[in-house]
Design an enzyme around this catalytic site. Structure first.
Site, mmCIF file in Angstrom:
data_model
loop_
_atom_site.group_PDB
_atom_site.id
_atom_site.type_symbol
_atom_site.label_atom_id
_atom_site.label_comp_id
_atom_site.label_asym_id
_atom_site.label_seq_id
_atom_site.Cartn_x
_atom_site.Cartn_y
_atom_site.Cartn_z
ATOM 1 N N TYR A 143 -4.041 -11.039 11.097
ATOM 2 C CA TYR A 143 -4.095 -10.651 12.507
ATOM 3 C C TYR A 143 -5.430 -10.996 13.155
ATOM 4 O O TYR A 143 -5.503 -11.203 14.357
ATOM 5 C CB TYR A 143 -3.862 -9.145 12.661
ATOM 6 N N LYS A 193 1.407 -9.645 -2.587
ATOM 7 C CA LYS A 193 2.112 -10.859 -3.015
ATOM 8 C C LYS A 193 1.186 -11.571 -3.986
ATOM 9 O O LYS A 193 0.796 -12.740 -3.782
ATOM 10 C CB LYS A 193 2.466 -11.711 -1.779
ATOM 11 N N ASP A 225 8.317 -8.642 -1.464
ATOM 12 C CA ASP A 225 9.759 -8.926 -1.320
ATOM 13 C C ASP A 225 10.577 -7.845 -2.026
ATOM 14 O O ASP A 225 11.600 -7.375 -1.508
ATOM 15 C CB ASP A 225 10.115 -10.333 -1.826
ATOM 16 N N ASP A 249 3.091 -4.322 9.001
ATOM 17 C CA ASP A 249 3.790 -4.441 10.282
ATOM 18 C C ASP A 249 5.296 -4.547 10.024
ATOM 19 O O ASP A 249 6.105 -3.834 10.624
ATOM 20 C CB ASP A 249 3.280 -5.678 11.027
ATOM 21 N N ASP A 253 8.437 -1.316 10.158
ATOM 22 C CA ASP A 253 9.645 -1.387 10.992
ATOM 23 C C ASP A 253 10.893 -1.160 10.137
ATOM 24 O O ASP A 253 11.818 -0.447 10.531
ATOM 25 C CB ASP A 253 9.763 -2.751 11.687
HETATM 26 C C1 IPM Z 1 2.898 -2.764 15.901
HETATM 27 C C2 IPM Z 1 3.245 -3.885 16.830
HETATM 28 C C3 IPM Z 1 1.977 -4.701 17.094
HETATM 29 C C4 IPM Z 1 1.523 -5.251 15.757
HETATM 30 C C5 IPM Z 1 2.150 -5.848 18.109
HETATM 31 C C6 IPM Z 1 2.682 -5.346 19.424
HETATM 32 C C7 IPM Z 1 0.875 -6.615 18.304
HETATM 33 O O1 IPM Z 1 4.269 -4.653 16.315
HETATM 34 O O2 IPM Z 1 2.058 -1.909 16.264
HETATM 35 O O3 IPM Z 1 3.458 -2.723 14.809
HETATM 36 O O4 IPM Z 1 2.028 -6.266 15.293
HETATM 37 O O5 IPM Z 1 0.632 -4.625 15.151
HETATM 38 MG MG MG Z 2 5.102 -3.901 14.525
#
Ligand code: IPM
Ligand code: MG
Length: 358
Positions: A143, A193, A225, A249, A253
């Site tokens: 990042y 990884k 993975d 990240d 999710d």
């Molecule tokens: C998160 C989001 C952010 C990230 C984006 C919006 C830059 O997806 O907070 O997880 O990737 O960190």
């Molecule tokens: Mg995110």
């Protein structure tokens, strides 16, 4: 105590959910004898509209003068990737994380008792329960690495994004994970990884060194993975999951979807000094903005995390979490979590019910 809190209401449903969370803060203040001073901070697409950039000058200083930061949500199609970086909300998010030194991102994925039916996994899996804490490194890795874009002679344009990690960066996030595990079920799963990446091999060696310092905590290495697979196969096996920025990240999710209720999940981003930043993990949902349809629970639970991690006040955090669970147990639902046949309530009503339980 008197706490000074920066409010970044942001875009879309951000202002609505923050308003309800502020109401809950005030209810907690009345019950436990705290007062609050709120400072509005402009950041995100709304800042681009107002002053031409998503991260106005002085934003970090304003936040640093506060004890904690509460963020609603930022972003929206209006400020998409066709816009210059300084106008995009994502740029502001990354900048504030870096400027406030928020290297540890705590994202709990919890299946709340009243919401077991929302879990999209097999019934037997849901019955085992899900209560994991994803600890994502937030200010390093790909990042923030050097990026490049250049013309090649025969292959057109080429780009690179560099992933770099130092021992110091790995050690401080690792320590956070082990310390958190001690307060929970005493297990750390470190995701990497290492069969491919050099940064992962360093990550793993630092984690192994830390594991020796925490013999009371069970430790395992998990390849990323395999982790993605285990999260849908048997998420109940995880307690604390620690990983680098981009893996975190993606996996956070996934973990949130596995609980089936993204509108309920909070997060905390903390560093070694105040303020920490607290925000729901969901986005700005521009399609339902301003319609009193958004679920304020994730933001309200982010306030609980604020009490727990920034103010070291577990009783206040417990009170908020218990109020949320009580309202859910009574069957109240916003549209995002309402089962068919249940008449949903609005953002404000959900906030009011939770306050009433506090
Ligand atoms: C998160 C989001 C952010 C990230 C984006 C919006 C830059 O997806 O907070 O997880 O990737 O960190
Ligand atoms: Mg995110």
């Amino acid at each position: 105590m008197n706490y000074k809190i920066a409010l970044i209401k942001g875009d879309g449903i951000g202002p609505e959910v923050v308003n309800e969370a502020v109401g809950v803060l005030e209810a907690v203040g009345e019950k436990f004898g705290h007062t609050f001073e709120f400072v509005d901070v402009l950041l995100g697409g709304c800042a681009t509209d107002a002053v031409g950039k998503s991260y106005p000058d002085g934003t970090a200083e304003k936040c640093r003068a506060c004890d904690a930061v509460l963020l609603g949500a930022v972003g929206g199609p209006k400020w998409g990737s066709d816009k210059p970086p300084e106008q995009r909300p994502e740029t502001a998010l990354l900048a504030i994380r870096k400027d406030l030194g928020l290297y540890a991102n705590l994202r709990p994925a919890t299946l709340r008792p009243a919401m077991a039916d929302a879990c999209p996994l097999k019934k037997e899996t849901a019955e085992k329960g899900i209560d994991l804490m994803m600890v994502r490194e937030l200010t390093g890795g790909i990042y923030f690495g050097k990026r490049d874009r250049y013309q090649t002679e025969d292959r057109g344009l080429e780009c690179t994004d560099l992933m770099a990690y130092s021992e110091q960066e790995i050690e401080r996030i690792g320590r956070r994970a082990f310390e958190l595990a001690r307060l929970r079920r005493k297990k750390v799963s470190s995701v990497d990884k290492a069969n491919v990446l050099e940064t992962s091999r360093l990550w793993r060696s630092v984690m192994h060194r830390l594991a020796e310092e925490y013999p009371d905590v069970q430790y395992e290495d998990v390849l990323v993975d395999n982790c993605a697979m285990q999260l849908v196969r048997d998420p109940g096996q995880f307690d604390v999951v620690v990983t680098e920025n981009m893996f975190g990240d993606i996996l956070s999710d996934e973990a949130s979807m596995v609980t089936g209720s993204i509108g309920l999940l909070p997060s905390a981003s903390i560093g070694d000094t105040a303020p920490g930043l607290y925000e729901p993990i969901h986005g700005s949902a521009p399609d339902i903005a301003g319609q009193d349809k958004a679920n304020p629970i994730a933001t309200i639970l982010s306030v609980a995390m604020m009490f727990r991690y920034s103010f070291q006040r577990a009783a206040e955090a417990d009170a908020i979490e218990a109020a949320v669970d009580a309202v859910l147990a009574e069957g109240w639902r916003t549209p995002d979590i309402a089962e068919p046949g249940v008449t949903p309530i609005g953002t404000k009503e959900m906030g009011r019910l939770i306050r009433a339980h506090i």
